[in-house]
Design a protein around this motif. Structure first.
Motif, PDB file in Angstrom:
ATOM      1  N   MET A   1      -5.338  11.383   3.275  1.00  0.00           N
ATOM      2  CA  MET A   1      -4.594  10.995   4.469  1.00  0.00           C
ATOM      3  C   MET A   1      -4.730   9.506   4.708  1.00  0.00           C
ATOM      4  O   MET A   1      -5.801   8.924   4.499  1.00  0.00           O
ATOM      5  N   LEU A   2      -3.660   8.894   5.162  1.00  0.00           N
ATOM      6  CA  LEU A   2      -3.643   7.460   5.449  1.00  0.00           C
ATOM      7  C   LEU A   2      -3.572   7.276   6.960  1.00  0.00           C
ATOM      8  O   LEU A   2      -2.643   7.751   7.611  1.00  0.00           O
ATOM      9  N   ILE A   3      -4.590   6.584   7.519  1.00  0.00           N
ATOM     10  CA  ILE A   3      -4.684   6.407   8.965  1.00  0.00           C
ATOM     11  C   ILE A   3      -4.507   4.941   9.315  1.00  0.00           C
ATOM     12  O   ILE A   3      -5.168   4.060   8.732  1.00  0.00           O
ATOM     13  N   ALA A  66      -1.696  -3.712   1.703  1.00  0.00           N
ATOM     14  CA  ALA A  66      -2.060  -2.438   1.071  1.00  0.00           C
ATOM     15  C   ALA A  66      -0.961  -1.908   0.152  1.00  0.00           C
ATOM     16  O   ALA A  66      -1.167  -0.927  -0.562  1.00  0.00           O
ATOM     17  N   GLY A  67       0.202  -2.547   0.167  1.00  0.00           N
ATOM     18  CA  GLY A  67       1.311  -2.061  -0.636  1.00  0.00           C
ATOM     19  C   GLY A  67       1.854  -0.735  -0.137  1.00  0.00           C
ATOM     20  O   GLY A  67       2.320   0.096  -0.924  1.00  0.00           O
ATOM     21  N   ARG A  68       1.814  -0.529   1.175  1.00  0.00           N
ATOM     22  CA  ARG A  68       2.295   0.720   1.777  1.00  0.00           C
ATOM     23  C   ARG A  68       3.392   0.425   2.795  1.00  0.00           C
ATOM     24  O   ARG A  68       3.610  -0.731   3.177  1.00  0.00           O
ATOM     25  N   THR A  69       4.048   1.476   3.246  1.00  0.00           N
ATOM     26  CA  THR A  69       5.056   1.355   4.296  1.00  0.00           C
ATOM     27  C   THR A  69       4.661   2.268   5.454  1.00  0.00           C
ATOM     28  O   THR A  69       3.781   3.136   5.312  1.00  0.00           O
ATOM     29  N   THR A  71       6.164   4.731   6.596  1.00  0.00           N
ATOM     30  CA  THR A  71       6.422   6.145   6.296  1.00  0.00           C
ATOM     31  C   THR A  71       5.282   6.786   5.499  1.00  0.00           C
ATOM     32  O   THR A  71       5.234   8.008   5.363  1.00  0.00           O
ATOM     33  N   ASP A  72       4.374   5.972   4.952  1.00  0.00           N
ATOM     34  CA  ASP A  72       3.216   6.516   4.239  1.00  0.00           C
ATOM     35  C   ASP A  72       2.107   6.948   5.189  1.00  0.00           C
ATOM     36  O   ASP A  72       1.177   7.664   4.789  1.00  0.00           O
ATOM     37  N   VAL A  73       2.161   6.495   6.441  1.00  0.00           N
ATOM     38  CA  VAL A  73       1.087   6.755   7.402  1.00  0.00           C
ATOM     39  C   VAL A  73       1.086   8.225   7.826  1.00  0.00           C
ATOM     40  O   VAL A  73       2.127   8.784   8.184  1.00  0.00           O
TER      41      VAL A  73
END
Length: 338
Positions: A1-3, A66-69, A71-73
């Motif tokens: 999980m990404l918080i 982090a190279g995330r968006t 929508t990844d959260v």
């Protein structure tokens, strides 16, 4: 999980991304020290307005690192309290707005829980449960027994001022500006700590509580008797020694009372070098060990909020950590910002 973690309790805007499988991915912090310095303290309205300006740009920065968006959260954690009401509302409002937009859970984290668990963010040598925690910052000075995530018992608390506040007020008396804790510590290195004798408040009180208002008054009287700036280094050194001795003695007493040999030190004052040396030496004599968060996580930060939120989810998603004190204080009885 990404918080995604959001910290906005006072004068620092902190954002972080914590992955339960890969650890801390990225974090960013903006301090308002320069803005508040000319006022000699934090101005709540200015703090709130600055949080509004900073939260979303810092969030974009952390996601990019982090190279995330967004929508990844998978969940959003924010500081629910205690803190400045307006500053807290900024973090709460943005967290809930993002939660609704992304259709992910939103968790309010108690600020002190974030500090208590901050040493566990380290992947090198995190302390195992249970342990005793010395939470020592500008707003709090407490000794806590930490049995697990969400299970905390207050062993001792300050009856008036926090240690960090005493550092800042002493620094102001010595003309070091605001915030002056770090400047006072640097000045103390050049002074004689034994030239002036300052009180050790509640050192022999028989309990684990603290009181620093009398120490501040003693410093005020001392500076009035010795107004020459040439004496300031010795006054700073005497103050720092008195503070370190009280905090160390109470911490060692807490370890003996709980029969623990693990001490976690959290909060901004935990970065003080003399305090660290005194605690390390004292706990070593008991056959124990002191755990410190990384220096960047001693002050308020988003990483500790993201981590606390992640641990909450991993351990069953309980709604709030329960702090037991004497008399009892249950966080679920506190007004919620949700």
């Amino acid at each position: 999980m990404l918080i995604l973690g959001i910290e906005s309790s006072c004068d620092e805007t902190g954002i972080a991304l914590y992955d339960t499988g890969h650890g801390l991915l990225a974090h960013a912090l903006h301090s308002q020290i320069a803005m508040h310095a000319e006022y000699g303290g934090v101005v709540p309205e200015l703090a709130s307005r600055d949080h509004i300006r900073r939260v979303l740009p810092l969030t974009r920065q952390v996601l990019a690192q982090a190279g995330r968006t967004l929508t990844d959260v998978d969940a959003i954690a924010y500081t629910e309290g205690p803190g400045l009401a307006g500053a807290l509302l900024v973090g709460a409002g943005i967290a809930h707005a993002l939660g609704v937009a992304l259709e992910v859970p939103v968790l309010g984290v108690h600020h002190l829980e974030g500090h208590l668990l901050s040493a566990l963010i380290s992947e090198d040598d995190p302390p195992p449960f249970p342990f005793v925690a010395l939470l020592v910052s500008g707003g709090h000075t407490q000794l806590m027994q930490v049995d697990n995530v969400g299970c905390y018992t207050t062993l001792g608390d300050t009856l008036d001022d926090a240690a960090g506040e005493a550092f800042d007020k002493t620094a102001q008396l010595l003309g070091l500006g605001y915030p002056g804790g770090a400047a006072l510590s640097a000045l103390a290195l050049t002074g004689d700590p034994l030239r002036f004798k300052l009180p050790r408040p509640m050192l022999h009180s028989g309990d684990l509580n603290f009181s620093f208002s009398g120490l501040k008054t003693a410093v005020l009287i001392l500076t009035q008797k010795h107004p020459d700036p040439a004496d300031h280094a010795d006054i700073a050194a005497a103050f720092q020694l008195a503070m370190a001795e009280v905090l160390t003695a109470k911490s060692l007493a807490a370890l003996k009372q709980t029969r623990s040999r693990r001490l976690v030190v959290a909060g901004g004052v935990g970065a003080n070098r003399q305090l660290r040396e005194a605690l390390n030496a004292g706990v070593a004599k008991l056959g124990g060990k002191v755990f410190f968060p990384r220096l960047e996580f001693c002050t308020d930060n988003g990483a500790m909020i993201a981590f606390a939120g992640a641990m909450r989810l991993v351990h069953g998603g309980h709604p709030a950590g329960v702090f037991t004190v004497k008399p009892r204080w249950d966080l679920q009885e506190m007004p919620s910002l949700s």
